[in-house]
Design a protein around this motif. Structure first.
Motif, mmCIF file in Angstrom:
data_model
loop_
_atom_site.group_PDB
_atom_site.id
_atom_site.type_symbol
_atom_site.label_atom_id
_atom_site.label_comp_id
_atom_site.label_asym_id
_atom_site.label_seq_id
_atom_site.Cartn_x
_atom_site.Cartn_y
_atom_site.Cartn_z
ATOM 1 N N SER A 1 0.732 -1.264 0.078
ATOM 2 C CA SER A 1 -0.141 0.180 0.035
ATOM 3 C C SER A 1 0.857 1.073 0.178
ATOM 4 O O SER A 1 0.458 2.327 -0.576
ATOM 5 N N LYS B 1 -6.163 -0.070 -5.969
ATOM 6 C CA LYS B 1 -6.140 0.185 -4.669
ATOM 7 C C LYS B 1 -5.398 -0.701 -3.961
ATOM 8 O O LYS B 1 -5.200 -0.444 -2.474
ATOM 9 N N ALA B 2 -5.191 -2.036 -4.311
ATOM 10 C CA ALA B 2 -4.282 -3.160 -4.042
ATOM 11 C C ALA B 2 -3.701 -3.941 -5.070
ATOM 12 O O ALA B 2 -4.054 -3.625 -6.168
#
Length: 296
Positions: free
Chosen positions: A87, A184-185
């Protein structure tokens, strides 16, 4: 004769009166007199500066030119990058790409911990296009030395230096660019080590849970031990990448564990990063094989 004496007397009286008038203005309000003289001297000084003394304006001009040179060079993050999780890397790459796409940007400097420099540069080389200078430098833990290093890198970005100090890494693309703008990931990829007597209890479950796995072989010919072979040969597991030497890879003498098992001579951490990006890109088996075996 009388008229002559009278004229002389009157002239003396008038001169004395004028002198007294000047003195009275000074003594009557001495501060006003001092201020007036200061204003006069200030006007004279300003006049001299306008006509002859340009030293101050020259210094200001040099400072202004330096400021202009450094405009558009961004140092991202705070004093250094500190989050090397997936992240954290995603966040850093998105911030870099947003700034590098700005027309005003001339270059970017990213400070990282020395032990993560290779990891950081490899991730960025696959996710940030090298259309503008992006220089990764190490955190020196010394404000004075860090500022000096940053200034040297700025000179390089501005074209005022032909080379960089040792230890700096310039971003270069070698295996294409993976777009992370909508991510997002990233998929979960783990690294496991194969060795005799390894406790494989729960390993099969872990491999099923992960989206992909990198297996580090302990054998020169990249042949895995029986327990690991059994696990990775099962159906419906995620892609498995087995590391081996460059000579073993070039020989082509690689055991076939199934369509979902690939070989590479990459370092394990690089293989993990590349597999995450390939899976995130929804690459097919042929694309994954080519990427790990350096096939164009």
């Amino acid at each position: 004769m009388i008229n002559k004496k009278f004229c002389i007397t009157m002239s003396g009286f008038m001169i004395a009166s004028l002198m007294l008038t000047g003195c009275s203005s000074m003594f009557g309000n001495p501060m006003k007199y001092v201020i007036s003289q200061d204003e006069t001297r200030q006007e004279q000084t300003e006049s001299q500066n306008d006509t002859g003394n340009n030293d101050t304006s020259s210094d200001e001009q040099i400072s202004s030119e330096e400021d202009n040179d450094n405009q558009g060079i961004y140092i991202l993050g705070t004093d250094k990058m500190s989050d090397y999780s997936v992240s954290g890397m995603l966040k850093a790459v998105k911030e870099i790409n947003e700034n590098i796409d700005d027309d005003k940007t001339k270059g970017i400097i990213l400070i990282g911990d020395e032990q993560y420099m290779d990891y950081l540069s490899y991730f960025i080389s696959l996710t940030v296009e090298d259309k503008k200078p992006l220089v990764i430098i190490k955190n020196l833990n010394d404000d004075t030395k860090q500022a000096e290093l940053i200034n040297q890198v700025k000179m390089y970005i501005n074209g005022n230096a032909d080379s960089l100090p040792d230890g700096c890494i310039v971003n270069r693309n070698s295996q294409g660019i993976y777009d992370l703008s909508d991510s997002k990931a990233l998929p979960d990829v783990d690294i496991i080590y194969d060795y005799p007597g390894k406790n494989v209890d729960g390993l099969s479950k872990d491999i099923y849970i992960n989206d992909g796995t990198v297996v580090v072989s302990s054998m020169n010919n990249a042949v895995l031990f029986d327990d690991i072979q059994t696990i990775i040969s099962q159906n419906n597991i995620g892609p498995v990448v087995v590391t081996c030497s460059i000579d073993t890879l070039k020989s082509g003498n690689l055991k076939d564990y199934g369509d979902n098992v690939y070989y590479t001579d990459m370092e394990p951490f690089k293989a993990r990063i590349l597999l995450m990006l390939l899976l995130n890109n929804k690459s097919d088996q042929d694309s994954i094989k080519k990427a790990f075996m350096h096939i164009e």
